[in-house]
Design an enzyme around this catalytic site. Sequence first.
Site, PDB file in Angstrom:
ATOM      1  N   ASP A   1      -4.102   8.516  10.721  1.00 45.23           N
ATOM      2  CA  ASP A   1      -2.753   8.013  10.976  1.00 45.23           C
ATOM      3  C   ASP A   1      -2.167   8.562  12.263  1.00 45.23           C
ATOM      4  OD1 ASP A   1      -2.270   6.357   8.638  1.00 45.23           O
ATOM      5  OD2 ASP A   1      -2.418   8.220   7.496  1.00 45.23           O
TER       6      ASP A   1
ATOM      7  N   GLU B   1       0.864  -1.177   0.000  1.00 47.94           N
ATOM      8  CA  GLU B   1       0.000   0.000   0.000  1.00 47.94           C
ATOM      9  C   GLU B   1       0.902   1.228   0.000  1.00 47.94           C
ATOM     10  OE1 GLU B   1      -3.256   2.038   3.096  1.00 47.94           O
ATOM     11  OE2 GLU B   1      -2.133   0.228   3.649  1.00 47.94           O
TER      12      GLU B   1
END
Length: 263
Positions: free
Chosen positions: A60, A49
């Site tokens: 994140d 990814e």
Amino acid sequence: MHPLTQYIRDKRKTQDILLMTHVVYGYPSIEDSLSIMRSLLNQGADILEVQFPFSDPVADGPTITTACHQALENKPRLEQLLADIEMLSKEFPKQHILLMSYLNPLLQFGLDNLANTMKNRGISSLIIPDILQDSYPLLAPLTEQSISPIWLVTPDMSDERIKQLKQRADGMLYCVSRKGVTGKQQTDSVDKSATIQIGNYLNRVKGLTELPLAMGFGIRTREDVKALIGHAEVAIAGSVFLDAYNAGGIKAVGEQVTSLKSA
């Protein structure tokens, strides 16, 4: 059948679980990020990814957020990233590489332009972590080109919502292991009760869809990966590889893949 679904099912004939890894494009430089990608793929990562950096990566944790901010200083271009994914896909034809980006950079690039570029580059799937289910019509330029967004499922998502989601999903489902952001768990030890909860959660989702399930957020050790066997088809690890690189460079990245693949 979607190419990613077929790839996962074919690999699962000989593997208990697949490993999906994560790289921030442009960190610490564009060339270095490509070196990290090659290391991950050379050491046996099944799926890669590649994240296009964004200034506000809300899903994140600190490791990836810091990498995104530093990567942006190198002025990465999405068009070049897509060309580099195509290049790597040709170098590693037995593995699968996909795009991850927050929505804003994709809108700036133009979704029609993105769909045409991805199709021409042979990239069949992408992850957009901050898009809502109800915004599905926005993705029409992509879906019309048979490019499938990979949708995220959360532990608190209702069965009804998952059933709605599966009508729009293809490739696989990305199951988030917990609330919060990517990165380090609150503890490095394997919590038996948490493992049981994750297994129940994945089994519930599995009963609602035929798509392969991938589990991410907080996957850091071979024990974490091993605990997913029988519940998910893919284990997703990201921050752990950036942490390894920051501590020990490319060699440490390869060692980390080897460790997780040994589950």
